[in-house]
Every structure is written in structure tokens, then in C-alpha cells.
Design a protein around this motif. Structure first.
Motif: not given
Length: 672
Positions: A403, A419, A421, A426, A437, A439, A471-472, A474-475, A478
């Protein structure tokens, strides 16, 4: 063929040439089908050549605008060599080498076909036209003389006539022109086809920019050693080629339902042509110049396991960059995915300038590489893996948390979001404002991670193209990356593309009843692994279930749980059951480390699903001992064996439900 003098010589040469050309019938058939499809869809044919080849180019276009044999509607075809005013103006202003290329740039579109004719395969103006056509994403074909030659190398496909004289080559070309027209008419059905109604393409347009490689799998058997060295001998049984790098990322975007254009260097060699042909019809290609031969990753494998990988070709640095064509395609993008594989695309100043412009207009997802250039300022989402993030930040391994790395890199790269990974953990997403965030991923045990980064970036790009929040996106990325790893990774995807009738769809924990169970079994058996299966209702998962599943997993290398659907449980257990629905039951089971996949079946017993699964071991809890199992014969007929397992006494779903009901009965009512 007999004869005297020049005629006899010519007829003998032509006879030999036609004998060679006869072996090209499959290519003519393929061209006829593709050209018919393009013409009906509103595309056109452009044709060009010099001298006698110019006459044959006009002959070909006349047969399409007019008719070859049967009556049908006219189709669009232009002989560039017949445009005398354009030709003389272009030669006067730009030189003879541009006489066809400039017309190709004016008239050509990605959905068109360019046919070039040259007896030598070396005419500069024809070669320049081939280059311009491939830059525009056109399908470029050639009829040439003896190969190899530069024109054959510059086109997507070519038929080379190995005749001794120019006259024999041209005569054979005329035969091929007639054969192509016949093949087109055959695919048109020898009847008038109504003009296709063009429906606006509502799919999101994703432009992928990056370095493409050719993945070549050489499969075989090893049964002996070299007599001169302690090295195994691989007896090759099959060779498979697939697009890799940015080519794989483009195919993944297309598989998500996007309209995809790939901007990538393409070498002018046989492997480069094979790459472009493998990408079509799923992906349109805007070809950049490519330094050196096609970059290849060649894997020698036995029993599904890699023995050695040989990398060659390249370096793949972009040479010619058609800036107008690239800017035009980027201007129509709903999202851009930069797939960096370290060959030089992301270090090219011309492309970086164009990508910077794009980042100010639409979402840009940047999948970086340690040898590539940094993301352009304003990139919407950058997706380094943990190792790449550590290297980019200068952090020592395990020194910085993912993070913190995401936050630091977002500032360093001037990106809107980063992001990082972190494998089966995640992704850690840092944006411009709040705290990072996390995930989480569903761990994929025993899977193949090859291509997971491409899967992540492709899903994110398509999601953003459809208007999702970062955010969606990336969700979703994942979740798709986890399913990709569990489903066998890039190898399973390549198998799917080669044999679509045996679709090995990625397997998540909640596998639907219509999942291709045989393909699942094949994937889990890759590398000679032993497949174990067990089954039940698993209405409320308790310690007894866990003990049975852990014991079953120890009997082999992969465990599949076949689980009764809600309707099946209801028929077996009565009204009020199941307490927990199938989707939630499957998710709980799939979260256990010992479970590799869950298959839901709707019958009263698992015989049908076991027939497709063909497990090596069928494991049942010991409370079934002494009673006949209806599935035993099915398992044994498939070469498997049945093993009974111990169970924890006193643990059962029914008793848990009963005790829970008694507890509720004796619980005092709440006072209002």
C-alpha cells in the motif's frame, strides 16, 4: 508438354509453374472466403502492379465490379495502376516510390483487402504500398515470382510462382486471378447478396499499444537420452504458435466483448505475418516498423511441463511509426491499454507524445515493465506487480508494504491511480485522495500464473472503457486474475483458442451446472497430476466436512467437490433444506485450501458428473461404509478407485440444525 521453339519452351515453363501453383489451392480458397466476407460487409479490394502486372490488377478488379461467370451485384474494387491522373500527380510531387502507397493511404481502410502483383517481388513502389497497407491494418496479399522475396515478406500472405521466366509467372498469375474470382463467387453463393445493413458497433473500443511476441510451444515425448551428452531427446509431436505480450492482452480485451485495435511493431517475416493472421479476426492491427526478426519465446515441453525456454528475435524497437494513423485510432478509443514488454514501444518519443495526448482524453491503463519507459503523466491506472513496484521505487524487497509503494508511485508517476498487485493476496490501490484500498483475491491453489498480469490489466481497461470507477475496475480485475490462475492461465487460454469446441472455461468456486466438467478435469490433470473427487450436500459446513475434505486432498494432487444443487438437496432432505444456498455453499468450500474446484450438479446422485470428471479417486466419508454407492461402478469403469474416509463422530448438518432449533425454542422472548 511437347512443342518446339519459343512456344514449346513457354508452354513447358508454364506447365511446371502450374504444377507448383496447384499446391496453393488452399490459399486461394482462404483468400476467396475472406475477400467475399469483406466485400459483403462493405469492404473493398485495392489492387496494383507494374507493366503486365498492372493489366492483371485491372483484370481482377473488373471481374468484381462486373461479373466473373454468374450474375450478381457489383462489388467495390479499384485498380490503383489505372488512376492515371492520380499516378502522374503523385509521381510528379512525391516520386515514383509513392505512386501506389499514397493511393492506399487515401482509399484504404482496416476492413479492406490490398492485392499486389509483382513478378520480381522487388518493385519499390509495390513494396511501399504493402508497408502502407499494413500500417492501416488492411489485409495485404501478394502474387509474386520465385520466393523468398521482399514483397512476400512484407505482406500478410503471398503466393510465389517458381517459374523460370517473367512470362510464365504472369501467365500463372492470370490463372490464379481466375481461380480467386471463382472462389469469391463460390462463397457468395453464385447469387445476388443484399447489401449488409451496417449497425453501429456499440462495443467499447479499446486500443492496446505495446510489444508483441510470438509464443511457440513445442510439445513432445522424452523416452531416451542423447548418445553424445546426458541430455534428454524430445520427440516432437506438435508445435503451436500464439500471440504473446501485447498480443495476448489484446485478445483478452476482445474476449471481454470489446472492439480492439492493437498498435504494435510487426516484423516483416513469416513469423510476423503469422502473428497478424492469428490476431485476426478478433483484433485489428496497426503495424509499426520492427527492428530485427520477430521476438519469440519458444518453450520445449514434455507431459505439459517446460524443459527449456529459448528467447530469440528482436530487439523489436519501433522503427517506422505512422503518427497520423496512430493518432486517428487513439482518437476513437474509449480506453487505452499500454502493454509494455520491454522491447521499446514505451520508450519511443513519438508514441509517448501520442499516449500523453490520449491520457488527457480517455482512460489509459499502463501495465509497466522494468525495461520499459515510465507511465506518461495523467495515466488513469498503472498496474505494476509487487516486484516491479519495488524496483521502480528503489525499495529493497520486503522493505515497503504494497500500500505504501502504491501511494509513493502514484505521486512519482503523476498517475491518477496505482494498483500494486500482490499475487494471491490481491491488489493495493492508491488514488488521489483517501487511504489505499485493499482488494483481496480468492487464492487460486495449484494454478498457472502465466499471463495473470495481462488478464488483470485487460479487465481493468475494458471496465474503464465501459464507464466503471477505478475501484470497481480493480475489483473486477482481481476477480478475473484469480479465476485466470485457477483456470490454467495462458496455457488454458491458448488451448481454448485452438479448440473452441473443448472450451476450458476458467473455473471459480461457484462453478455453474453447465460447466465443461471434462475440460476442468483435463486442466487439473495437467502435468500428470492425480485427480480426487468427493461429494455431498454441505448444507452447513462443519468440522466433520473439513476433516473429510482435508483427508480426501491427501489422496492426490487436486480435489474437486461435486455438490448437490438446491433442488437436489430439497429432494433428498425435505422441505426447509438447504439452509444455505448453493452459491454460498460453493463459495465457502472453494475458500478452503484443500479444495481446487467445486462443481454443482442437479441430479439425485453424482453419476452423471462423475462420468465426465473421471476421477482417479472417489472419496466418501466413512458413514457410507457398508452401504452400496450408486456411483461406484461409474468411477471404476473410468479407471478410478473408491476410498472411504474416517469422519468425526457426532458431527452432522442435521444434528446442528436440530440443536439450533432447540436452542431457539428455549430462548426467552426479548422484552420490547
Amino acid at each position: 508438354m511437347t512443342g518446339t521453339g519459343w512456344l514449346g519452351t513457354h508452354l513447358a515453363e508454364l506447365s511446371d509453374a502450374l504444377a507448383e501453383v496447384e499446391g496453393q489451392s488452399s490459399t486461394v480458397e482462404t483468400w476467396g472466403r475472406r475477400l467475399a466476407e469483406q466485400l459483403v460487409a462493405g469492404g473493398r479490394l485495392l489492387a496494383a502492379g507494374n507493366g503486365g502486372s498492372a493489366a492483371e490488377a485491372q483484370h481482377l478488379t473488373a471481374e468484381l465490379v462486373g461479373r466473373f461467370v454468374a450474375e450478381r451485384r457489383p462489388y467495390s474494387a479499384i485498380a490503383l495502376c489505372a488512376e492515371t491522373s492520380s499516378l502522374t500527380a503523385i509521381v510528379n510531387d512525391y516520386g515514383a516510390d509513392e505512386m501506389f502507397a499514397r493511393q492506399v493511404e487515401a482509399h484504404g481502410r482496416a476492413e479492406d483487402v490490398l492485392m499486389l502483383l509483382s513478378t520480381s517481388g522487388r518493385s519499390p513502389n509495390v513494396l511501399r504500398a504493402a508497408e502502407r497497407g499494413r500500417e492501416l491494418g488492411m489485409q495485404v496479399w501478394a502474387l509474386t515470382g520465385p520466393g523468398p522475396n521482399p514483397l512476400a515478406d512484407a505482406c500478410d500472405d503471398a503466393i510465389c510462382v517458381p517459374a523460370a521466366s517473367t512470362a510464365a509467372v504472369q501467365a500463372a498469375h492470370l490463372v490464379l486471378v481466375h481461380a480467386l474470382c471463382a472462389a469469391v463467387d463460390d462463397h457468395l453463393g453464385r447469387r445476388d447478396i443484399p447489401v449488409q445493413v451496417v449497425v453501429p458497433d456499440e462495443r467499447p473500443h479499446v486500443v492496446v499499444v505495446g510489444d508483441t511476441v510470438l509464443d511457440r510451444d513445442v510439445d513432445g515425448r522424452i523416452e531416451r537420452l542423447c548418445p553424445d551428452a546426458p541430455a534428454p531427446v524430445l520427440d516432437v509431436t506438435a508445435t503451436h504458435d500464439s500471440p504473446g505480450g501485447a498480443g495476448l492482452a489484446a485478445l483478452l480485451c476482445a474476449a471481454e466483448g470489446a472492439r480492439v485495435t492493437l498498435v504494435t511493431p510487426v516484423a516483416r517475416d513469416a513469423d510476423g505475418r503469422a502473428l497478424v493472421n492469428a490476431l485476426r479476426p478478433d483484433v485489428e492491427v496497426v503495424a509499426l516498423g520492427h527492428e530485427g526478426p520477430t521476438r519469440r519465446k519458444v518453450r520445449a515441453r514434455s507431459d505439459g511441463r517446460s524443459l527449456v525456454r529459448v528467447d530469440d528475435g528482436g530487439p523489436g524497437t519501433p522503427t517506422e511509426v505512422p503518427e497520423v494513423a496512430v493518432r486517428t485510432v487513439l482518437a476513437t478509443a474509449d480506453a487505452v491499454l499500454v502493454s509494455d514488454y520491454g522491447a521499446g514501444v514505451t520508450r519511443d518519443a513519438r508514441l509517448r507524445s501520442l499516449l500523453t495526448e490520449a491520457a488527457g482524453r480517455c482512460p489509459v491503463v499502463w501495465d509497466p515493465h522494468p525495461r520499459g519507459g515510465p507511465p506518461v503523466p495523467g495515466a488513469t491506472l498503472v498496474t505494476p506487480n509487487l516486484a516491479e513496484a519495488q524496483q521502480a521505487s528503489g525499495a529493497v524487497a520486503d522493505e515497503s508494504a504494497p500500500d505504501a509503494l502504491a501511494q509513493a508511485l502514484r505521486a512519482d508517476w503523476d498517475a491518477r491511480a496505482v494498483a500494486v498487485t500482490a499475487g494471491d493476496r490481491g491488489a493495493f490501490l492508491a488514488t488521489t485522495g483517501d487511504e489505499p484500498l485493499f482488494v483481496p483475491a480468492v487464492p487460486a491453489r495449484g494454478g498457472d500464473t502465466c499471463g495473470a498480469g495481462d488478464r488483470f490489466a485487460a479487465t481493468a481497461a475494458v471496465s474503464l472503457a465501459r464507464g466503471s470507477l477505478v475501484s470497481a475496475a480493480v475489483g473486477a480485475a482481481v476477480a478475473d486474475a484469480s479465476a485466470w490462475v485457477a483456470g490454467g492461465g495462458a496455457e488454458a487460454f491458448r488451448i481454448r483458442r485452438r479448440t473452441p469446441e473443448h472450451d476450458t472455461t476458467d473455473v471459480a468456486a461457484d462453478v455453474p451446472p453447465d460447466e465443461d466438467v471434462a475440460a476442468l478435469a483435463a486442466r487439473l490433470r495437467l502435468g500428470g497430476r492425480t485427480l480426487v473427487a468427493t461429494g455431498g450436500c454441505f448444507d452447513i459446513v462443519h468440522a466433520g466436512h473439513v476433516a473429510t475434505l482435508q483427508a480426501a486432498r491427501r489422496l492426490g494432487d487436486a480435489l474437486v467437490v461435486v455438490m448437490n444443487s438446491d433442488d437436489s438437496v430439497r429432494r433428498l432432505k425435505g422441505a426447509g433444506r438447504p439452509v444455505v444456498g448453493a452459491a454460498d455453499r460453493a463459495r465457502v468450500l472453494g475458500a478452503l485450501d484443500c479444495v481446487d474446484a467445486v462443481v454443482v450438479f442437479d441430479e439425485d446422485d453424482p453419476r452423471e458428473v462423475l462420468t465426465a470428471l473421471r476421477p482417479d479417486v472417489w472419496a466418501k466419508g466413512g458413514d457410507y461404509g457398508g452401504r452400496p454407492l450408486p456411483e461406484t461402478d461409474v468411477v471404476r469403469s473410468g479407471g478410478g478407485r473408491v476410498v472411504l474416509l474416517p469422519y468425526l463422530d457426532g458431527r452432522s448438518t442435521s444434528s446442528l440444525i436440530e440443536r439450533t432449533g432447540r436452542a431457539r425454542t428455549h430462548q426467552p422472548e426479548e422484552v420490547a
